[in-house]
Write an enzyme that holds these catalytic residues in place. Structure first.
Site, PDB file in Angstrom:
ATOM      1  N   GLN A   1      -4.124  -4.647  -7.187  1.00  0.00           N
ATOM      2  CA  GLN A   1      -4.197  -3.197  -6.988  1.00  0.00           C
ATOM      3  C   GLN A   1      -5.571  -2.798  -6.441  1.00  0.00           C
ATOM      4  OE1 GLN A   1      -1.654  -1.068  -7.365  1.00  0.00           O
ATOM      5  NE2 GLN A   1      -2.865   0.751  -6.920  1.00  0.00           N
TER       6      GLN A   1
ATOM      7  N   LYS B   1       5.146   0.617 -10.894  1.00  0.00           N
ATOM      8  CA  LYS B   1       5.594  -0.613 -10.235  1.00  0.00           C
ATOM      9  C   LYS B   1       6.314  -1.507 -11.237  1.00  0.00           C
ATOM     10  CE  LYS B   1       1.989  -0.593  -6.739  1.00  0.00           C
ATOM     11  NZ  LYS B   1       0.606  -0.925  -6.416  1.00  0.00           N
TER      12      LYS B   1
ATOM     13  N   ASP C   1       1.906  -7.162  -0.209  1.00  0.00           N
ATOM     14  CA  ASP C   1       1.294  -5.986   0.420  1.00  0.00           C
ATOM     15  C   ASP C   1       1.272  -6.098   1.945  1.00  0.00           C
ATOM     16  OD1 ASP C   1       0.405  -3.907  -1.276  1.00  0.00           O
ATOM     17  OD2 ASP C   1      -1.195  -5.171  -2.066  1.00  0.00           O
TER      18      ASP C   1
HETATM   19  N1  GUN Z   1      -3.660   1.126  -3.919  1.00  0.00           N
HETATM   20  C1  GUN Z   1      -3.091   2.200  -3.332  1.00  0.00           C
HETATM   21  N2  GUN Z   1      -2.083   1.816  -2.530  1.00  0.00           N
HETATM   22  C2  GUN Z   1      -2.011   0.470  -2.597  1.00  0.00           C
HETATM   23  C3  GUN Z   1      -1.160  -0.504  -2.009  1.00  0.00           C
HETATM   24  O1  GUN Z   1      -0.257  -0.212  -1.208  1.00  0.00           O
HETATM   25  N3  GUN Z   1      -1.412  -1.794  -2.345  1.00  0.00           N
HETATM   26  C4  GUN Z   1      -2.410  -2.153  -3.199  1.00  0.00           C
HETATM   27  N4  GUN Z   1      -2.569  -3.444  -3.457  1.00  0.00           N
HETATM   28  N5  GUN Z   1      -3.219  -1.268  -3.768  1.00  0.00           N
HETATM   29  C5  GUN Z   1      -3.016   0.035  -3.468  1.00  0.00           C
END
Ligand code: GUN
Length: 281
Positions: free
Chosen positions: A96, A52, A119
């Site tokens: 996360q 990311k 998100d």
């Molecule tokens: N962990 C796995 N996929 C995601 C996601 O799309 N967002 C977040 N915040 N954590 C994750």
């Protein structure tokens, strides 16, 4: 069969976003900022977060990662989120998942300002999406949606079958396809005859976390199949779709890896830019 190249689609999207960030910088003299909070040292989460950060830098966003040990108190995390909520240089906040057990996930999600919730997990964004109003849309279903639209721009009246009813994927995917005038069926572990449901589908989105569940004889020949699964098996990482079988039947299919995954991260950048733009109005 069309092999849907998520890597290429994501690279194209990042290129578009890079131009957009350049334009925004010229207009506002600042760039959108993404802050990711990472708690603990789970390897998959660390890899996601690194990807990311790399992608955010590539398109010219201001990117920051805040790391806490597994033992961090919930209060510390919530206070940090409150601080980021007030910080004008932060357009988007992502915590996360998964979180350590002693931290209440829902409390964390609801502390993030809906306008910075990249998100799309905050109940306000969930509600807005299901009501058809402007909202942040969860990154994975948004990525799936963009891939489907690349293969089939007009989804009017198409029958879509979603396998899996999670808040992360299945439910928001349903809303996105409903908006496109699809007839959507959500299936799950208690569905009586999953194969029969899938055989009706023009579009299948498999997001259930069961390795190679969707078989070749579950799929019509004109069906677009999107595989959201990432399952660790003795044979390596596989999706929720039996790739060898389904690739012989379907009209189009996403591979795992190289399908939905890269689009998810590109959509996070897109959401960050959207949050920034809305905050400038
Ligand atoms: N962990 C796995 N996929 C995601 C996601 O799309 N967002 C977040 N915040 N954590 C994750």
């Amino acid at each position: 069969m069309i092999l849907i190249d998520g890597k290429k689609a994501a690279a194209e999207l990042r290129q578009e976003l890079k131009h957009e960030v350049t334009d925004l910088k010229a207009k506002y003299n600042k760039v959108p900022g993404l802050t990711v909070i990472l708690i603990g040292d789970l390897t998959p989460s660390q890899i996601y977060v690194r990807n990311k950060e790399k992608s955010a830098n590539e398109v010219g966003l201001k990117s920051e990662v805040i790391k806490y040990p597994d033992s961090v108190e919930e209060k510390t995390v919530l206070e940090k989120i409150e601080e980021l909520n007030k910080d004008e240089t932060v357009s988007g906040i992502l915590v996360q998942l998964p979180l350590p057990k002693h931290i209440d996930k829902q409390k964390v999600i609801e502390t993030i300002l809906p306008s910075k919730d990249v998100d799309g997990f905050h109940p306000m964004n969930v509600g807005n999406l299901s009501s058809g109003y402007e909202s942040s849309v969860p990154c994975t279903p948004l990525g799936c949606y963009l891939l489907i639209k690349k293969v089939e721009p007009n989804l009017n009246g198409k029958k879509a079958v979603i396998v899996g009813r999670s808040n992360l994927n299945g439910k928001p995917m349903t809303q996105l396809l409903l908006k496109e005038n699809c007839t959507v069926t959500i299936t799950h572990s208690k569905t009586k005859d999953l194969k029969a449901e899938c055989l009706e589908a023009d579009i299948i989105v498999a997001a259930v976390g069961i390795p190679e569940l969707v078989k070749g004889d579950w799929v019509k020949k004109d069906t677009i199949v999107i595989d959201v699964g990432i399952n660790k098996t003795d044979n390596g990482i596989v999706g929720d779709v039996d790739f060898d079988e389904v690739s012989k039947k379907a009209k189009a299919l996403t591979p795992v890896p190289g399908g939905v995954g890269p689009m998810t991260i590109a959509c996070l950048l897109k959401n960050t830019i959207e949050c920034f733009k809305r905050s400038q109005i």
